[in-house]
Design a protein around this motif. Structure first.
Motif, mmCIF file in Angstrom:
data_model
loop_
_atom_site.group_PDB
_atom_site.id
_atom_site.type_symbol
_atom_site.label_atom_id
_atom_site.label_comp_id
_atom_site.label_asym_id
_atom_site.label_seq_id
_atom_site.Cartn_x
_atom_site.Cartn_y
_atom_site.Cartn_z
ATOM 1 N N UNK A 1 0.840 -1.206 0.000
ATOM 2 C CA UNK A 1 0.000 0.000 0.000
ATOM 3 C C UNK A 1 0.876 1.257 0.000
ATOM 4 N N UNK A 2 2.167 1.076 0.270
ATOM 5 C CA UNK A 2 3.119 2.190 0.131
ATOM 6 C C UNK A 2 3.648 2.172 -1.297
ATOM 7 N N UNK A 3 3.563 3.291 -2.024
ATOM 8 C CA UNK A 3 3.949 3.300 -3.432
ATOM 9 C C UNK A 3 5.351 2.741 -3.667
ATOM 10 N N UNK A 4 5.446 1.771 -4.555
ATOM 11 C CA UNK A 4 6.715 1.197 -5.001
ATOM 12 C C UNK A 4 7.556 0.618 -3.872
ATOM 13 N N UNK A 5 6.869 0.262 -2.784
ATOM 14 C CA UNK A 5 7.618 -0.226 -1.612
ATOM 15 C C UNK A 5 8.507 -1.405 -1.972
ATOM 16 N N UNK A 6 7.989 -2.276 -2.852
ATOM 17 C CA UNK A 6 8.728 -3.509 -3.141
ATOM 18 C C UNK A 6 9.956 -3.257 -4.009
ATOM 19 N N UNK A 7 10.014 -2.080 -4.663
ATOM 20 C CA UNK A 7 11.131 -1.826 -5.568
ATOM 21 C C UNK A 7 12.374 -1.330 -4.832
ATOM 22 N N UNK A 8 12.185 -0.827 -3.627
ATOM 23 C CA UNK A 8 13.294 -0.220 -2.897
ATOM 24 C C UNK A 8 13.859 -1.184 -1.870
ATOM 25 N N UNK A 9 15.145 -1.004 -1.571
ATOM 26 C CA UNK A 9 15.684 -1.766 -0.446
ATOM 27 C C UNK A 9 14.914 -1.399 0.828
ATOM 28 N N UNK A 10 14.685 -2.378 1.674
ATOM 29 C CA UNK A 10 14.049 -2.065 2.951
ATOM 30 C C UNK A 10 14.743 -2.860 4.047
ATOM 31 N N UNK A 11 14.656 -2.345 5.253
ATOM 32 C CA UNK A 11 15.327 -2.977 6.394
ATOM 33 C C UNK A 11 14.284 -3.300 7.449
ATOM 34 N N UNK A 12 14.289 -4.542 7.915
ATOM 35 C CA UNK A 12 13.242 -4.983 8.827
ATOM 36 C C UNK A 12 13.819 -5.521 10.133
ATOM 37 N N UNK A 13 12.999 -5.481 11.151
ATOM 38 C CA UNK A 13 13.276 -6.086 12.448
ATOM 39 C C UNK A 13 13.869 -7.484 12.256
ATOM 40 N N UNK B 1 12.139 -8.782 -2.591
ATOM 41 C CA UNK B 1 13.450 -9.436 -2.635
ATOM 42 C C UNK B 1 14.548 -8.589 -2.005
ATOM 43 N N UNK B 2 14.329 -7.288 -1.897
ATOM 44 C CA UNK B 2 15.400 -6.413 -1.392
ATOM 45 C C UNK B 2 15.285 -6.122 0.097
ATOM 46 N N UNK B 3 14.411 -6.880 0.778
ATOM 47 C CA UNK B 3 14.285 -6.645 2.215
ATOM 48 C C UNK B 3 15.385 -7.391 2.966
ATOM 49 N N UNK B 4 16.082 -6.673 3.846
ATOM 50 C CA UNK B 4 17.137 -7.302 4.654
ATOM 51 C C UNK B 4 16.861 -7.087 6.140
ATOM 52 N N UNK B 5 17.598 -7.821 6.969
ATOM 53 C CA UNK B 5 17.398 -7.716 8.421
ATOM 54 C C UNK B 5 18.249 -6.594 8.996
ATOM 55 N N UNK B 6 17.675 -5.897 9.965
ATOM 56 C CA UNK B 6 18.429 -4.851 10.660
ATOM 57 C C UNK B 6 19.580 -5.480 11.423
ATOM 58 N N UNK B 7 20.653 -4.716 11.565
ATOM 59 C CA UNK B 7 21.800 -5.206 12.324
ATOM 60 C C UNK B 7 21.584 -4.828 13.785
ATOM 61 N N UNK B 8 21.502 -5.833 14.642
ATOM 62 C CA UNK B 8 21.282 -5.536 16.063
ATOM 63 C C UNK B 8 22.616 -5.418 16.772
ATOM 64 N N UNK B 9 22.912 -4.275 17.318
ATOM 65 C CA UNK B 9 24.113 -4.120 18.138
ATOM 66 C C UNK B 9 23.700 -3.643 19.506
ATOM 67 N N UNK B 10 24.622 -3.672 20.470
ATOM 68 C CA UNK B 10 24.248 -3.279 21.834
ATOM 69 C C UNK B 10 23.740 -1.837 21.910
ATOM 70 N N UNK B 11 24.235 -0.995 21.019
ATOM 71 C CA UNK B 11 23.850 0.418 21.113
ATOM 72 C C UNK B 11 22.953 0.857 19.967
ATOM 73 N N UNK B 12 22.466 -0.110 19.170
ATOM 74 C CA UNK B 12 21.754 0.287 17.952
ATOM 75 C C UNK B 12 20.487 1.084 18.278
ATOM 76 N N UNK B 13 19.824 0.747 19.401
ATOM 77 C CA UNK B 13 18.613 1.482 19.763
ATOM 78 C C UNK B 13 18.937 2.942 20.081
ATOM 79 N N UNK B 14 19.850 3.157 21.046
ATOM 80 C CA UNK B 14 20.175 4.526 21.457
ATOM 81 C C UNK B 14 20.749 5.343 20.308
ATOM 82 N N UNK B 15 21.641 4.710 19.534
ATOM 83 C CA UNK B 15 22.260 5.460 18.441
ATOM 84 C C UNK B 15 21.255 5.738 17.330
ATOM 85 N N UNK B 16 20.371 4.779 17.096
ATOM 86 C CA UNK B 16 19.347 4.982 16.073
ATOM 87 C C UNK B 16 18.395 6.106 16.455
ATOM 88 N N UNK B 17 18.011 6.164 17.724
ATOM 89 C CA UNK B 17 17.127 7.229 18.189
ATOM 90 C C UNK B 17 17.848 8.574 18.119
#
Ligand SMILES: Nc1ncnc2c1ncn2[C@@H]1O[C@H](COP(=O)(O)OP(=O)(O)OP(=O)(O)O)[C@@H](O)[C@H]1O
Ligand SMILES: [Mg+2]
Length: 408
Positions: A288-300, A316-332
């Motif tokens: 439902x998001x325009x062209x969502x499938x055409x772009x790389x996406x990063x998922x939980x 096909x371009x969906x990949x997993x997020x990289x979980x690091x000890x500080x990924x939450x704080x740094x991402x925020x």
């Protein structure tokens, strides 16, 4: 006897009796201003009191209650007793003589000039939550006429504000009457405000309690995101879209968001959001998001089997997020570094930007450097969407676009 037949909301009735200090505090639209305006007219007509209407800051008369008084004079049809002038209102009391209603800002006054107010029988301080300690200290001994009164109407902010300490503290001054008034107490509560109120009640209980119930402001420092606005926009051709997804099912929603970076700005233009979405329906939801499938996406990364399903069903371009000890704080922190612009269609993103909080110490009420684990599904999706940009390092180029010269 009074020439005015005041209709008074029940909540204010205690304030009709004499008292040196009268206070009315509470949420928006509770008729505090209208009540004191009516009482001022009544005391001006029936008792011939001179009245000074006070604010902490008054640069122009537009910031005063003069207009409100003029409106009440019309509503009550008591124009006979008043001569409305440019800067003040001259009164012709029913008991004879002449009086005045004036409008003053405390910050325009010095310890000397305040003495000009000594003859007044009533001082009404509007928006008293902004009154400084200095102003309060100047004002109290100035209003000294026999049987004079000080009135305060306000929407509380902090328990430490001078008016709250004075009238709601451990020891209020002798001869003081203070009432709490909220919108439920206002028999004339208008429809427009009803809608505003209900919107806040749905979306932001804490804000509702402060704005509409007159509770002290709490935890607003605990909000994680203050760096955002809601605005309509369209992203130009050539924009690099960044997509992120977070998985949920029964309690938490499954979410995908789309955003794009432009210098210091982060534009969020689409969201897909659903509770209880079966895995087989996730591709449709996200498309439902325009062209969502055409772009790389990063998922939980917590659901590799779901990502695998998406990879085989249109993403096909969906990949997993990289979980690091500080990924939450740094991402925020990365999201906090932008001016975020959210399209109004992204309702859940807006909700979460409003509600996402740091934890607070239940004992001291102080904000802790720990993020709450709720109202964070769209936020997590946004973090994942921006993960690549964050890990690539700053600074972001002014306009982040792809080179489309080779695309036909
Ligand atoms: N006596 C009255 N007669 C008619 N309408 C009234 C009366 N009192 C209040 N209202 C209506 O209720 C609304 C809210 O009243 P008022 O502005 O006095 O509330 P308030 O508590 O001062 O609100 P705020 O905190 O926003 O300043 C007014 O805009 C008016 O529509
Ligand atoms: Mg008011």
């Amino acid at each position: 006897l009074s020439a005015l037949q005041l209709e008074t909301a029940e909540v204010f009735e205690p304030l009709l009796k004499d008292a040196r200090y009268k206070g009315a505090w509470g949420g928006r639209g509770s008729a505090k201003s209208h009540f004191f305006a009516g009482l001022a007219l009544e005391d001006a007509i029936a008792l011939g009191e001179d009245i000074v209407c006070i604010r902490e800051i008054q640069r122009t008369l537009d910031q005063s209650v003069k207009k409100l008084l003029e409106q009440k004079i019309q509503d009550y049809n008591v124009g006979y007793y008043f001569d409305v002038q440019d800067r003040r209102i001259i009164t012709r009391p029913a008991i004879g003589g002449q009086g005045v209603i004036t409008f003053e800002g405390m910050q325009n006054h010095t310890a000397d000039s305040i003495k000009s107010l000594e003859g007044y029988g009533r001082a009404w301080v509007e928006e008293a939550q902004t009154l400084s300690q200095r102003s309060l200290d100047l004002l109290r001994p100035t209003i000294r006429k026999a049987a004079s009164q000080l009135w305060f109407s306000w929407n509380p902010r902090y328990a430490t504000d001078p008016v709250d300490v004075l009238l709601r503290g451990e020891e209020p001054p002798p001869d003081s009457t203070v009432v709490r008034a909220n919108f439920q107490d206002n028999p004339w509560f208008p429809d427009v405000l009803q809608q505003e109120m209900e919107y806040d009640r749905r979306r932001d209980p804490e804000k509702f309690a402060h704005v509409w119930l007159g509770e002290y402001e709490r935890h607003s420092e605990a909000r994680v995101f203050k760096n955002w606005v809601v605005e309509e926009f369209t992203r130009p051709n050539g924009t690099i879209h960044r997509l992120g997804a977070d998985w949920g099912f029964s309690i938490d929603p499954s979410v995908m968001v789309r955003c794009s970076i432009d210098g210091k700005r982060l534009y969020v233009d689409y969201e897909a959001w659903q509770l209880g979405c079966e895995i087989v329906h996730l591709p449709d939801l996200f498309m439902s998001i325009p062209e969502a499938e055409k772009w790389p996406s990063v998922a939980d990364s917590a659901r590799p089997e779901t990502i695998s399903h998406m990879n085989r069903h249109g993403f096909p371009k969906m990949t997993a997020a990289i979980k690091g000890p500080k990924s939450l704080d740094e991402g925020v922190a990365f999201l906090q570094s932008f001016d975020i612009v959210v399209h109004p269609r992204c309702r859940h993103v807006i909700d979460e930007l409003t509600l996402y909080k740091y934890k607070t110490d239940p004992v001291t009420n102080k904000v802790l450097p720990v993020l709450e684990d709720k109202n964070n599904h769209c936020i997590d999706a946004l973090r994942y969407a921006c993960e690549g940009a964050r890990r690539a390092g700053k600074p972001m180029p002014k306009i982040l676009k792809y080179d489309n010269s080779g695309i036909h």
